[in-house]
Design a protein around this motif. Structure first.
Motif, PDB file in Angstrom:
ATOM      1  N   PHE A 151      -3.161   7.506  -8.400  1.00  0.00           N
ATOM      2  CA  PHE A 151      -2.511   7.368  -7.101  1.00  0.00           C
ATOM      3  C   PHE A 151      -2.997   6.101  -6.407  1.00  0.00           C
ATOM      4  O   PHE A 151      -2.205   5.354  -5.811  1.00  0.00           O
ATOM      5  N   GLY A 152      -4.308   5.834  -6.486  1.00  0.00           N
ATOM      6  CA  GLY A 152      -4.860   4.618  -5.896  1.00  0.00           C
ATOM      7  C   GLY A 152      -4.291   3.370  -6.530  1.00  0.00           C
ATOM      8  O   GLY A 152      -3.966   2.394  -5.851  1.00  0.00           O
ATOM      9  N   VAL A 153      -4.139   3.387  -7.852  1.00  0.00           N
ATOM     10  CA  VAL A 153      -3.571   2.236  -8.566  1.00  0.00           C
ATOM     11  C   VAL A 153      -2.119   2.009  -8.154  1.00  0.00           C
ATOM     12  O   VAL A 153      -1.676   0.878  -7.915  1.00  0.00           O
ATOM     13  N   LEU A 154      -1.348   3.102  -8.042  1.00  0.00           N
ATOM     14  CA  LEU A 154       0.062   2.989  -7.657  1.00  0.00           C
ATOM     15  C   LEU A 154       0.207   2.406  -6.261  1.00  0.00           C
ATOM     16  O   LEU A 154       1.053   1.530  -6.015  1.00  0.00           O
ATOM     17  N   LEU A 155      -0.634   2.859  -5.335  1.00  0.00           N
ATOM     18  CA  LEU A 155      -0.621   2.301  -3.979  1.00  0.00           C
ATOM     19  C   LEU A 155      -1.029   0.834  -3.989  1.00  0.00           C
ATOM     20  O   LEU A 155      -0.486   0.011  -3.241  1.00  0.00           O
ATOM     21  N   LEU A 156      -1.991   0.503  -4.845  1.00  0.00           N
ATOM     22  CA  LEU A 156      -2.475  -0.866  -4.918  1.00  0.00           C
ATOM     23  C   LEU A 156      -1.384  -1.809  -5.401  1.00  0.00           C
ATOM     24  O   LEU A 156      -1.175  -2.896  -4.859  1.00  0.00           O
ATOM     25  N   VAL A 157      -0.651  -1.381  -6.450  1.00  0.00           N
ATOM     26  CA  VAL A 157       0.445  -2.205  -6.966  1.00  0.00           C
ATOM     27  C   VAL A 157       1.557  -2.344  -5.937  1.00  0.00           C
ATOM     28  O   VAL A 157       2.186  -3.398  -5.810  1.00  0.00           O
ATOM     29  N   GLY A 158       1.792  -1.276  -5.158  1.00  0.00           N
ATOM     30  CA  GLY A 158       2.866  -1.295  -4.165  1.00  0.00           C
ATOM     31  C   GLY A 158       2.447  -1.823  -2.805  1.00  0.00           C
ATOM     32  O   GLY A 158       3.173  -1.645  -1.825  1.00  0.00           O
ATOM     33  N   ASP A 159       1.263  -2.472  -2.721  1.00  0.00           N
ATOM     34  CA  ASP A 159       0.767  -3.029  -1.453  1.00  0.00           C
ATOM     35  C   ASP A 159       0.702  -1.970  -0.360  1.00  0.00           C
ATOM     36  O   ASP A 159       1.133  -2.185   0.780  1.00  0.00           O
ATOM     37  N   GLY A 160       0.165  -0.796  -0.695  1.00  0.00           N
ATOM     38  CA  GLY A 160      -0.002   0.271   0.286  1.00  0.00           C
ATOM     39  C   GLY A 160       1.194   1.181   0.427  1.00  0.00           C
ATOM     40  O   GLY A 160       1.202   2.076   1.269  1.00  0.00           O
ATOM     41  N   SER A 161       2.213   0.978  -0.412  1.00  0.00           N
ATOM     42  CA  SER A 161       3.420   1.811  -0.354  1.00  0.00           C
ATOM     43  C   SER A 161       3.727   2.347  -1.741  1.00  0.00           C
ATOM     44  O   SER A 161       3.368   1.738  -2.753  1.00  0.00           O
ATOM     45  N   LEU A 162       4.407   3.492  -1.786  1.00  0.00           N
ATOM     46  CA  LEU A 162       4.827   4.037  -3.076  1.00  0.00           C
ATOM     47  C   LEU A 162       6.162   3.448  -3.533  1.00  0.00           C
ATOM     48  O   LEU A 162       6.651   3.781  -4.616  1.00  0.00           O
ATOM     49  N   ASP A 163       6.746   2.562  -2.710  1.00  0.00           N
ATOM     50  CA  ASP A 163       7.987   1.885  -3.072  1.00  0.00           C
ATOM     51  C   ASP A 163       7.617   0.615  -3.841  1.00  0.00           C
ATOM     52  O   ASP A 163       7.412  -0.449  -3.260  1.00  0.00           O
ATOM     53  N   VAL A 164       7.501   0.729  -5.179  1.00  0.00           N
ATOM     54  CA  VAL A 164       7.003  -0.360  -6.014  1.00  0.00           C
ATOM     55  C   VAL A 164       8.166  -1.112  -6.652  1.00  0.00           C
ATOM     56  O   VAL A 164       9.076  -0.510  -7.216  1.00  0.00           O
ATOM     57  N   ASP A 165       8.138  -2.442  -6.537  1.00  0.00           N
ATOM     58  CA  ASP A 165       9.166  -3.291  -7.134  1.00  0.00           C
ATOM     59  C   ASP A 165       8.490  -4.161  -8.199  1.00  0.00           C
ATOM     60  O   ASP A 165       7.739  -5.077  -7.880  1.00  0.00           O
ATOM     61  N   PHE A 166       8.745  -3.858  -9.471  1.00  0.00           N
ATOM     62  CA  PHE A 166       8.073  -4.552 -10.554  1.00  0.00           C
ATOM     63  C   PHE A 166       8.853  -5.787 -10.990  1.00  0.00           C
ATOM     64  O   PHE A 166      10.072  -5.733 -11.159  1.00  0.00           O
ATOM     65  N   GLY A 167       8.129  -6.891 -11.200  1.00  0.00           N
ATOM     66  CA  GLY A 167       8.725  -8.098 -11.742  1.00  0.00           C
ATOM     67  C   GLY A 167       8.582  -8.131 -13.254  1.00  0.00           C
ATOM     68  O   GLY A 167       8.031  -7.223 -13.874  1.00  0.00           O
TER      69      GLY A 167
END
Length: 306
Positions: A151-167
């Motif tokens: 969960f911490g990693v997911l938030l980290l990738v999403g800049d504090g949000s669970l709405d993650v946009d991967f390049g």
């Protein structure tokens, strides 16, 4: 006789030895994780000057030369054993040496070192799934620690949000994480009689051979690269430290504590990469990132315990 063996297994000395082995395994996993964190920074630093396939090819040539004085003699003595298990060793070389590192260097072209470290922290989830499929019981505490860190990693990738946009670079890193997790799972099947140094140098050589055709194509299409003190130093780091030293430490850690538990320690990688990225590349770390890192550290602390 069985009673004597049972009593021996439950003596304080036996418990102390088990704890000592677990501690050594965790320490080796931590060493590998910290060293590999530096390799993401080095990979990102080489992205504009060394084509990915060429960087990976020379990485394994350097790694082979680095371990040869310690491993070549054992590999020669165990050559019949290596031939017998060549299929397994080739599979480990494919996922752990050729594919994994090529994907990492490819990702370094279009994503930051911090993102690379964060996304690679997804690999422990896959390691844990492999372990569970193999019959290993994870336990409530370790499972909770795994989920908390994820969960911490997911938030980290999403800049504090669970709405993650991967390049594109992020997706390359997810492929690298899957490849590394597969390699770690394969390590549990390594024949016990095959020495660690012999296994290591054989995978390095096979990995370099697998990359040779792609290296030749890259030279023809992209041309070579200029060896400067910067690129030379980074290639030496990824070849000696991130390949020879870190892979030996990781392989030994997995043999002692298993891929699932070693994978929990691997969650520390985003924290290490973020710190190194800030110090060496100027990549900023804000309050949201610090909060996510605290979640990761908490999850690691829970998941690493027995």
């Amino acid at each position: 006789m069985d009673r004597v063996r049972t009593v021996a297994q439950h003596t304080p000395g036996s418990r102390g030895a088990a704890k000592g082995s677990t501690g050594l395994g965790l320490l080796l996993a931590l060493v590998a994780t910290v060293v590999w964190s530096g390799s993401f920074v080095a990979t990102r630093g080489m992205a504009d000057s060394v084509p990915p396939v060429q960087a990976v090819f020379w990485r394994w040539i350097i790694a082979t030369l680095a371990v040869a004085p310690f491993a070549a003699r054992q590999a020669w003595r165990q050559r019949a054993l290596i031939r017998r298990h060549l299929g397994f060793i080739a599979l480990a070389s494919l996922f752990g040496v050729a594919l994994y590192n090529t994907l990492v260097h490819q990702a370094g072209l279009t994503t930051s070192a911090s993102n690379m470290g964060m996304i690679m922290a997804a690999s422990p989830v896959v390691m844990a799934l492999y372990a569970r499929l193999g019959g290993e019981r994870l336990g409530v505490r370790r499972t909770f620690g795994l989920l908390l860190a994820a969960f911490g990693v997911l938030l980290l990738v999403g800049d504090g949000s669970l709405d993650v946009d991967f390049g594109a670079g992020d997706l390359w890193m997810f492929a690298a994480a899957l490849s590394f997790a597969t390699y770690s799972a394969l390590l549990k099947r390594k024949p016990a009689e095959l020495g660690g140094p012999a296994f290591l140098i054989t995978t390095f050589v096979l990995g370099a051979l697998m990359l040779a055709p792609a290296y030749a194509v890259s030279l023809t299409v992209q041309g070579g690269f200029e060896v400067t003190p910067g690129t030379g130093g980074m290639l030496l780091y990824v070849g000696v430290m991130s390949s020879a030293v870190a892979f030996f430490a990781w392989n030994k850690a997995v043999s002692i504590i298993g891929a699932a538990r070693a994978g929990v320690v691997y969650y520390l990688q985003p924290v290490c990469v973020a710190g190194l990225g800030l110090l060496l590349l100027g990549e900023r770390t804000g309050p949201a990132e610090l909060l996510c890192m605290a979640l990761i550290l908490g999850g690691v602390s829970l998941g690493a315990r027995r």
